[in-house]
Design an enzyme around this catalytic site. Structure first.
Site, PDB file in Angstrom:
ATOM      1  N   HIS A   1      31.486  52.848  45.292  1.00 29.71           N
ATOM      2  CA  HIS A   1      31.258  51.804  44.579  1.00 29.71           C
ATOM      3  C   HIS A   1      30.802  50.483  45.512  1.00 29.71           C
ATOM      4  O   HIS A   1      31.797  49.812  46.016  1.00 29.71           O
ATOM      5  CB  HIS A   1      32.397  51.272  43.741  1.00 29.71           C
ATOM      6  CG  HIS A   1      32.282  50.232  42.699  1.00 29.71           C
ATOM      7  ND1 HIS A   1      32.385  50.332  41.400  1.00 29.71           N
ATOM      8  CD2 HIS A   1      31.934  48.936  42.836  1.00 29.71           C
ATOM      9  CE1 HIS A   1      32.328  49.390  41.035  1.00 29.71           C
ATOM     10  NE2 HIS A   1      32.006  48.565  41.481  1.00 29.71           N
TER      11      HIS A   1
ATOM     12  N   ASP B   1      22.908  44.464  46.022  1.00 27.88           N
ATOM     13  CA  ASP B   1      22.804  43.069  46.036  1.00 27.88           C
ATOM     14  C   ASP B   1      23.854  42.249  46.486  1.00 27.88           C
ATOM     15  O   ASP B   1      23.994  40.964  46.479  1.00 27.88           O
ATOM     16  CB  ASP B   1      22.209  42.297  44.520  1.00 27.88           C
ATOM     17  CG  ASP B   1      23.041  42.702  43.516  1.00 27.88           C
ATOM     18  OD1 ASP B   1      23.983  43.380  43.550  1.00 27.88           O
ATOM     19  OD2 ASP B   1      22.722  42.168  42.382  1.00 27.88           O
TER      20      ASP B   1
ATOM     21  N   GLY C   1      28.442  43.921  35.041  1.00 23.10           N
ATOM     22  CA  GLY C   1      28.676  42.655  34.486  1.00 23.10           C
ATOM     23  C   GLY C   1      29.728  42.247  33.860  1.00 23.10           C
ATOM     24  O   GLY C   1      30.887  42.939  33.711  1.00 23.10           O
TER      25      GLY C   1
ATOM     26  N   HIS D   1      31.897  50.321  34.804  1.00 20.57           N
ATOM     27  CA  HIS D   1      32.656  49.239  35.213  1.00 20.57           C
ATOM     28  C   HIS D   1      33.482  49.002  34.095  1.00 20.57           C
ATOM     29  O   HIS D   1      33.159  48.784  32.921  1.00 20.57           O
ATOM     30  CB  HIS D   1      31.767  47.813  35.568  1.00 20.57           C
ATOM     31  CG  HIS D   1      31.215  47.870  36.848  1.00 20.57           C
ATOM     32  ND1 HIS D   1      30.254  48.745  37.209  1.00 20.57           N
ATOM     33  CD2 HIS D   1      31.539  47.053  37.967  1.00 20.57           C
ATOM     34  CE1 HIS D   1      29.829  48.262  38.580  1.00 20.57           C
ATOM     35  NE2 HIS D   1      30.881  47.291  38.911  1.00 20.57           N
TER      36      HIS D   1
ATOM     37  N   GLU E   1      38.383  46.348  35.273  1.00 20.21           N
ATOM     38  CA  GLU E   1      38.647  45.484  36.420  1.00 20.21           C
ATOM     39  C   GLU E   1      39.171  44.019  35.880  1.00 20.21           C
ATOM     40  O   GLU E   1      39.988  43.534  36.454  1.00 20.21           O
ATOM     41  CB  GLU E   1      36.833  45.038  36.693  1.00 20.21           C
ATOM     42  CG  GLU E   1      37.050  44.267  37.984  1.00 20.21           C
ATOM     43  CD  GLU E   1      35.841  43.786  38.473  1.00 20.21           C
ATOM     44  OE1 GLU E   1      35.702  43.283  39.644  1.00 20.21           O
ATOM     45  OE2 GLU E   1      34.855  44.085  37.776  1.00 20.21           O
TER      46      GLU E   1
ATOM     47  N   ASP F   1      32.766  47.227  46.990  1.00 23.02           N
ATOM     48  CA  ASP F   1      32.121  46.536  45.790  1.00 23.02           C
ATOM     49  C   ASP F   1      31.047  45.697  46.625  1.00 23.02           C
ATOM     50  O   ASP F   1      29.920  46.068  46.070  1.00 23.02           O
ATOM     51  CB  ASP F   1      33.398  45.708  45.196  1.00 23.02           C
ATOM     52  CG  ASP F   1      33.091  45.264  43.678  1.00 23.02           C
ATOM     53  OD1 ASP F   1      31.920  45.678  43.258  1.00 23.02           O
ATOM     54  OD2 ASP F   1      33.695  44.299  43.382  1.00 23.02           O
TER      55      ASP F   1
END
Length: 387
Positions: free
Chosen positions: A26, A30, A188, A215, A218, A307
């Site tokens: 993971h 960017d 997102g 995702h 979280e 991450d």
């Protein structure tokens, strides 16, 4: 050798943590740019919105801006990294440097994710974005080999939860399957954007026997995890840290798992845990309080991940250093996490097995033998001095 001595024998130094063969599932492309690269790409592309133009100050800004306790605020920092990743050359460079940096940190296998739909502002098409990133990863792998490091990088194509292009991105992931892309993801803000909005993409991927992670768990909690698994059929959970909400720890130390937590453990569903990021977004208060400690003890399929290396000012080595300090983890624990991650990767079974048996296990065995050799030498020298 006593059990206490054996524990110390396996306690890794910072150098050993860096050299240990690590597996990363993971990591956002960017979210891992070098600050100096951001400054140079901004200058070349005419991007004028950076908050700082000095690389050192910019790196500090990213970390501080992301360290807010809010997932939404954390995600805002990506406008600047994505802003300078709009040309083919920029994407190749960022992907190349990503592979180089991970290899230098001892990562031997990585799955790095990015959203192709976010890199179209300067006229690139989706296919051009994927091909540029793939080229960069291959360049980085070659440079790493030349520098004495071994790494394999696979791409995960990400669709944004708030957008409506998930099926298109899923089809793109399937088109570039076996050509550098190993799976699919959605990312997102979780709140208000459930994965069930993109069921057509997940149904398509299942029909194509393709892999995907989501995702989930979280910031939003157990409903997000349940939907990702039971409605969408995710192979892995991106983060999944909130599964802790379905685990009760009693005063006497006994533990009771709820039905969802039991399902996740029984089915060996991988959790892509990201300790430093989780602290920043408020999913945990400290490394010592992070659920990974309990999840490791209960033998969930837990993995350790970065991450966003830029925003969290982290690396795989730093993540493990924090866990060694917080939980007293040893080389055996590091190997357990690394094997878990490799078992959970999206490459074919025989290739996973080869990485485990030919790279990961021998790498940790060598590190453990180093300590035993030093201990034997030290004991021998002491005996000689006494006589």
């Amino acid at each position: 050798m006593t059990s206490e001595t054996a524990q110390k024998a396996n306690t890794p130094s910072s150098d050993q943590i860096r050299r240990a063969p690590k597996v990363l599932l993971h990591d956002h492309l960017d979210g891992g740019l070098r600050p100096g690269t951001i400054v140079e790409l901004a200058r070349a592309s005419g991007y004028t919105q950076l908050p700082e133009t000095d690389p050192d100050k910019l790196g500090v800004w990213f970390h501080e801006a992301a360290d807010s306790g809010s997932l939404e605020r954390y995600l805002e920092t990506f406008s600047h990294t994505v802003g300078v990743m709009q040309t083919r050359d920029a994407l190749v460079r960022v992907a190349r440097e990503c592979a180089e940096d991970l290899a230098e940190d001892g990562v031997v296998y990585a799955e790095v994710r990015y959203a192709p739909e976010q890199h179209l502002e300067a006229g690139l098409g989706l296919e051009e974005v994927v091909e540029a990133v793939n080229e960069g990863f291959r360049q980085g792998e070659r440079i790493a080999r030349e520098n004495g490091h071994r790494i394999r990088v696979g791409a995960l194509l990400t669709a944004m939860r708030h957008a409506a292009r998930a099926l298109e991105i899923a089809e793109l992931a399937n088109r570039y399957r076996d050509l550098g892309v190993v799976g699919f993801d959605i990312a997102g803000a979780e709140a208000g954007h459930p994965p069930t909005r993109h069921l057509d993409a997940f149904e398509y991927l299942k029909r194509e026997n393709n892999h995907f992670t989501i995702h989930a768990g979280e910031a939003f909690g157990l409903p997000s995890i349940w939907q990702a698994l039971q409605w969408c059929g995710a192979d892995r959970l991106g983060h999944g840290v909130r599964i802790i909400d379905d685990i009760q720890v009693h005063a006497d130390g006994s533990v009771k798992l709820g039905r969802l937590a039991s399902y996740v453990r029984d089915k060996r569903i991988p959790l892509e845990l990201c300790p430093s990021s989780n602290l920043q977004t408020g999913a945990a208060d400290s490394y010592a309080a992070h659920p990974i400690g309990l999840l490791r003890r209960l033998h969930f399929r837990a993995t350790v991940n970065t991450d966003n290396r830029l925003m969290s000012h982290t690396s795989m080595s730093r993540e493990f250093e924090h866990l060694v300090d917080a939980f007293g983890y040893t080389l055996d624990d590091m190997q357990w996490f690394s094997v878990n991650a490799m078992k959970s990767s999206f490459i074919p079974f025989d290739e996973r097995l080869a990485m485990i048996n030919d790279v990961i296990k021998p790498g940790y065995a060598e590190l453990k033998s180093e300590w035993l050799f030093r201990q034997t030498t030290s004991t021998s020298d002491s005996a000689t001095e006494e006589t």
